[in-house]
Scaffold this active site. Sequence first.
Site, PDB file in Angstrom:
ATOM      1  N   CYS A 330      16.883  11.541  -5.389  1.00  0.00           N
ATOM      2  CA  CYS A 330      16.605  12.437  -4.231  1.00  0.00           C
ATOM      3  C   CYS A 330      16.239  11.479  -3.085  1.00  0.00           C
ATOM      4  O   CYS A 330      17.295  10.676  -2.760  1.00  0.00           O
ATOM      5  CB  CYS A 330      15.010  13.223  -4.451  1.00  0.00           C
ATOM      6  SG  CYS A 330      14.775  14.394  -3.091  1.00  0.00           S
ATOM      7  N   VAL A 331      15.067  11.560  -2.410  1.00  0.00           N
ATOM      8  CA  VAL A 331      14.816  10.709  -1.169  1.00  0.00           C
ATOM      9  C   VAL A 331      15.003   9.132  -1.467  1.00  0.00           C
ATOM     10  O   VAL A 331      15.507   8.361  -0.718  1.00  0.00           O
ATOM     11  CB  VAL A 331      13.625  10.824  -0.672  1.00  0.00           C
ATOM     12  CG1 VAL A 331      12.563  10.370  -1.577  1.00  0.00           C
ATOM     13  CG2 VAL A 331      13.467  10.114   0.470  1.00  0.00           C
TER      14      VAL A 331
END
Length: 597
Positions: A330-331
């Site tokens: 993800c991030v």
Amino acid sequence: MADQDERKADAGMTAAFPTLEEMQHWTSVMGRAQQMMLEHLSAQMSEAAAAAPAAPVAMPAIRWPGMEQFVDPAKLAQAQADMWSQGMAVWQQMLSGTPAAAPAPDASKDKRFAAPEWAANPMFDMIRQSYLMISDRLLGGVEALEGIDEPARRKLRFATKSFVDAMAPSNFALTNPQVMQRAMETRGESLLKGLENMLRDMGKGQLTHTDADAFEVGRNIATTPGKVVKQTKLYQLIQYSPATDQVLEVPLVIFPPWINRFYILDLNPKKSFIRWAVEQGLTVFVVSWKSADESTVDVDVEDYVLAQVDAIDTIRKLLDVESVHTIGYCVAGTMLAATLALLAARGEAEKVASATFFTAQVDFAQAGDLNLFVGDEQMELLKQISADKGYLDGRYMAATFNLLRGRDLIWSYVVNNYLMGEEYPPFDLLHWNGDTTNLPAKWHQNYLTQFYRDNRLVQAGSITVDGTPINLAKVKTPTYVQAGREDHIAPPESVWKITHHFQGPLRFVLAGSGHIAGVVNPPEAGKYQYWTNEDRVDTLDDFIAGASETKGSWWPDWNRWIRSLNDDTALAIGARKPGEGDLKALEDAPGSYVRTR
């Protein structure tokens, strides 16, 4: 007995005049409810006086003045006439006592109205049909608007769907036959238990999804053996104990998202990607990020990039290897892309043997509904919320993610736990979901504006890290990209865009399910599937059209890919065992940062 059966057939809506004893009982129930609310209010006032942290502020409503100019009066009149006609038909059916028709196939999949009481009782059937009819009209009206651009339509679509989901009759006690029946069966105890659940959640400022006491980090979740071998102000580095006599020479470091705790990849032995990777003969390191506090006020985007570089260099030096395999989730995957670009710009790309991306975006042009939360009004609210302490309360982010799937992650729990008064089930994944982390306010503001809103990561030289302009087009590192077919946080069409920017060999895998279950899918579970396409294509649609489906987990495919790059092995001795190299063990895994609240 026959009389009782007849009354039940009327869904419990007809009853004899209450006795004095019953009236006293229900008066007592109402009195206990009032007492609970007064005690909650008193406690809240005491906490406020003691300057306790406030609960997260709700997301402001999104308003679009002047939308009436986009409505065709003729179409509006026709829509109103159609709705009136359908509404009259529903009323006539209820008044005539005609049994409800079998629901349409799509309607039968709506879990909110799956109970037979919704169709058996004419009154509740009328409520259900009226709601569905009005919902369809509202949502259809958004699509029928003319002369508005797609971003405005997306905002209106999201706001309308959120409103429609919130106003479902299943969310209110007096219009939900199951709630009414449950209240009668328990003589009001279910309502009191539900009120207790609701007040407790209000007190902590967060919706509860699972039994809070069922899980404990290090006891029955995050239990893969290992040691913390390094600690900085931003992360702890965990090295896991080898499970095989020989391991791949190139080690693996996993960068999980700091928006959540790292143990999503180590929930329990059967679900743990970390344990599985260790058992495949990999030397595994994981970065456990610190939940933001007053000490991280100045932490920004480049700090996370440089922390990844630091972890990579630390492992290379510890094991005396030229390069490492990396995973970014993800991030952390977004930041890993920036890390690769920074290393490429420095002429140090060889430090990373491969990069794997779990549901990570680098190009945010099609980033989905999260793009709706980066407007000026929302950004100003975020500044206000985090101004005092310099970090964003993790409960706010949890509420935002819940909004993206409000029907499943908000309203179903409102019904089950607040209205029905049911006990919370023990579920490790939901425990992790509610185990929030705080975010550095400076990083969060810049991430939303520079990446989501302005999409600067894909603009060559637009972002500078440690004084070096970066360019994703310079990245030639072998790359494995995993996307979730039903991902609502990192939509697959957005994740796909990484293929347009990296220049090295790249393998794209589309996995069944979404942002979490699409990743946490161990082979032995035999769930879902994944798609691959050996041809180089330009679009996700083309990829899907020519893809081959494989049942089960994509993890073995990733393992084969890793080994195809370099299958040299080393003995699992010395520094390959945590604490036995130059970096001594600081504490047992999962460490203290993951426990910090």
